[in-house]
Design a protein around this motif. Sequence first.
Motif, PDB file in Angstrom:
ATOM      1  N   LEU A  52      -8.309   2.503   6.760  1.00 27.92           N
ATOM      2  CA  LEU A  52      -8.116   1.368   7.413  1.00 27.92           C
ATOM      3  C   LEU A  52      -7.449   0.301   6.588  1.00 27.92           C
ATOM      4  O   LEU A  52      -6.557  -0.325   6.962  1.00 27.92           O
ATOM      5  CB  LEU A  52      -9.554   1.078   7.989  1.00 27.92           C
ATOM      6  CG  LEU A  52      -9.327  -0.559   8.737  1.00 27.92           C
ATOM      7  CD1 LEU A  52      -8.492  -0.463  10.011  1.00 27.92           C
ATOM      8  CD2 LEU A  52     -10.661  -1.069   9.116  1.00 27.92           C
ATOM      9  N   ASN A  53      -8.113  -0.015   5.315  1.00 21.26           N
ATOM     10  CA  ASN A  53      -7.484  -1.161   4.693  1.00 21.26           C
ATOM     11  C   ASN A  53      -6.153  -1.038   4.259  1.00 21.26           C
ATOM     12  O   ASN A  53      -5.247  -1.794   4.371  1.00 21.26           O
ATOM     13  CB  ASN A  53      -8.224  -1.237   3.372  1.00 21.26           C
ATOM     14  CG  ASN A  53      -9.704  -2.106   3.598  1.00 21.26           C
ATOM     15  OD1 ASN A  53      -9.843  -2.944   4.628  1.00 21.26           O
ATOM     16  ND2 ASN A  53     -10.542  -2.166   2.576  1.00 21.26           N
ATOM     17  N   ILE A  54      -5.654   0.307   3.849  1.00 21.95           N
ATOM     18  CA  ILE A  54      -4.426   0.700   3.699  1.00 21.95           C
ATOM     19  C   ILE A  54      -3.383   0.485   4.921  1.00 21.95           C
ATOM     20  O   ILE A  54      -2.444  -0.026   4.694  1.00 21.95           O
ATOM     21  CB  ILE A  54      -4.392   2.118   3.191  1.00 21.95           C
ATOM     22  CG1 ILE A  54      -4.824   2.362   1.885  1.00 21.95           C
ATOM     23  CG2 ILE A  54      -2.680   2.500   3.214  1.00 21.95           C
ATOM     24  CD1 ILE A  54      -5.224   3.774   1.494  1.00 21.95           C
ATOM     25  N   GLN A  55      -3.955   0.929   5.870  1.00 19.41           N
ATOM     26  CA  GLN A  55      -3.094   0.699   7.360  1.00 19.41           C
ATOM     27  C   GLN A  55      -3.086  -0.751   7.655  1.00 19.41           C
ATOM     28  O   GLN A  55      -1.811  -1.101   7.905  1.00 19.41           O
ATOM     29  CB  GLN A  55      -4.088   1.301   8.465  1.00 19.41           C
ATOM     30  CG  GLN A  55      -3.194   1.157   9.653  1.00 19.41           C
ATOM     31  CD  GLN A  55      -4.275   1.524  10.961  1.00 19.41           C
ATOM     32  OE1 GLN A  55      -5.251   2.349  10.592  1.00 19.41           O
ATOM     33  NE2 GLN A  55      -3.759   1.247  12.173  1.00 19.41           N
ATOM     34  N   VAL A  56      -4.039  -1.538   7.366  1.00 16.38           N
ATOM     35  CA  VAL A  56      -3.954  -2.847   7.844  1.00 16.38           C
ATOM     36  C   VAL A  56      -3.201  -3.834   6.474  1.00 16.38           C
ATOM     37  O   VAL A  56      -2.174  -4.421   6.833  1.00 16.38           O
ATOM     38  CB  VAL A  56      -5.250  -3.715   8.033  1.00 16.38           C
ATOM     39  CG1 VAL A  56      -5.095  -5.137   8.023  1.00 16.38           C
ATOM     40  CG2 VAL A  56      -6.138  -2.986   8.984  1.00 16.38           C
ATOM     41  N   TYR A  57      -3.044  -3.308   5.350  1.00 13.49           N
ATOM     42  CA  TYR A  57      -2.352  -3.834   4.408  1.00 13.49           C
ATOM     43  C   TYR A  57      -0.713  -3.671   4.617  1.00 13.49           C
ATOM     44  O   TYR A  57      -0.105  -4.597   4.466  1.00 13.49           O
ATOM     45  CB  TYR A  57      -2.593  -3.092   2.825  1.00 13.49           C
ATOM     46  CG  TYR A  57      -1.598  -3.404   1.954  1.00 13.49           C
ATOM     47  CD1 TYR A  57      -1.854  -4.452   1.044  1.00 13.49           C
ATOM     48  CD2 TYR A  57      -0.693  -2.372   1.583  1.00 13.49           C
ATOM     49  CE1 TYR A  57      -0.596  -4.846   0.145  1.00 13.49           C
ATOM     50  CE2 TYR A  57       0.125  -2.732   0.554  1.00 13.49           C
ATOM     51  CZ  TYR A  57       0.313  -3.934  -0.242  1.00 13.49           C
ATOM     52  OH  TYR A  57       1.175  -4.142  -1.097  1.00 13.49           O
ATOM     53  N   GLN A  58      -0.594  -2.346   5.074  1.00 13.89           N
ATOM     54  CA  GLN A  58       0.799  -2.302   5.178  1.00 13.89           C
ATOM     55  C   GLN A  58       1.368  -3.069   6.496  1.00 13.89           C
ATOM     56  O   GLN A  58       2.460  -3.604   6.446  1.00 13.89           O
ATOM     57  CB  GLN A  58       0.956  -0.571   5.789  1.00 13.89           C
ATOM     58  CG  GLN A  58       0.980   0.321   4.620  1.00 13.89           C
ATOM     59  CD  GLN A  58       0.770   1.740   5.039  1.00 13.89           C
ATOM     60  OE1 GLN A  58       0.404   2.003   5.967  1.00 13.89           O
ATOM     61  NE2 GLN A  58       1.039   2.640   3.943  1.00 13.89           N
ATOM     62  N   ALA A  59       0.575  -3.193   7.427  1.00  9.85           N
ATOM     63  CA  ALA A  59       0.617  -4.094   8.674  1.00  9.85           C
ATOM     64  C   ALA A  59       0.975  -5.684   8.159  1.00  9.85           C
ATOM     65  O   ALA A  59       2.132  -6.246   8.682  1.00  9.85           O
ATOM     66  CB  ALA A  59      -0.258  -3.871   9.695  1.00  9.85           C
TER      67      ALA A  59
END
Length: 245
Positions: A52-59
């Motif tokens: 999730l952190n990776i996903q939100v980081y990318q966003a």
Amino acid sequence: MKEHAFFLSLGFTVDQTQLIKEARHYIAVFERIEEQISDYNEMTDPGVIRQLNIQVYQAAASIWAYKRKVLGLILRCEIVSNNMPLLVDHTSREAAYFAKRLKELNEGKLKPLPEAIIKENVFFLKIMADHSKFIGHLLDPSERKLVDQAREFSNDFDQLLFQAQDLDHMRPQSETVPLLDQFLDQNRVSVVSLRDFKKTARDLIEACKIKSSIPTLLADHVYREADHFLHIIDAFDEHLTAIKK
């Protein structure tokens, strides 16, 4: 981040359809993430949270790039909009901060406490100073008393920011806990006053009792950020108290 995209979309002119479309895209992106997070709790697998952190980081990194693109267009006078350059820069700094924190969490990186205290305060004092300037500009000029109050807060937080930057350059070590205590206490007093001012302004805007071009959501947004800063100050204060014990 979702609200930032919404505020930016309101500031574009009707012919800037592509920029509006991109802003709406980010509104949808962060809404989907919000919905996804609502299904998680303290029992969620750490591996899932890491993803999730990776996903939100990318966003967050993506919306940062969008905001910097918009800022560049404004500064080069390629577009004219109601989004003030400082406002766009402000929101891009918050996106960069968010992305950096997510990356640090996933990598398990923690700054030494004195450095963390100073760096966080430097960041949020600048945010609070910016908010005060935005409020002063977006209030109707006839709201003279409120405009003057906003300017006073702007000057106060500019001075606190300069003091924090000076302290950052001095780089105090852990043995300077009393100095950091004083630093946090001084900042807390000013942030409490600004938070209360923002709350009053939000309530008056919502009740249509003052004249401004500030949407109620924006007034609430800046209020919540001041309240968040106070929670950060209190958390650091607890850590310093534990060290002294």
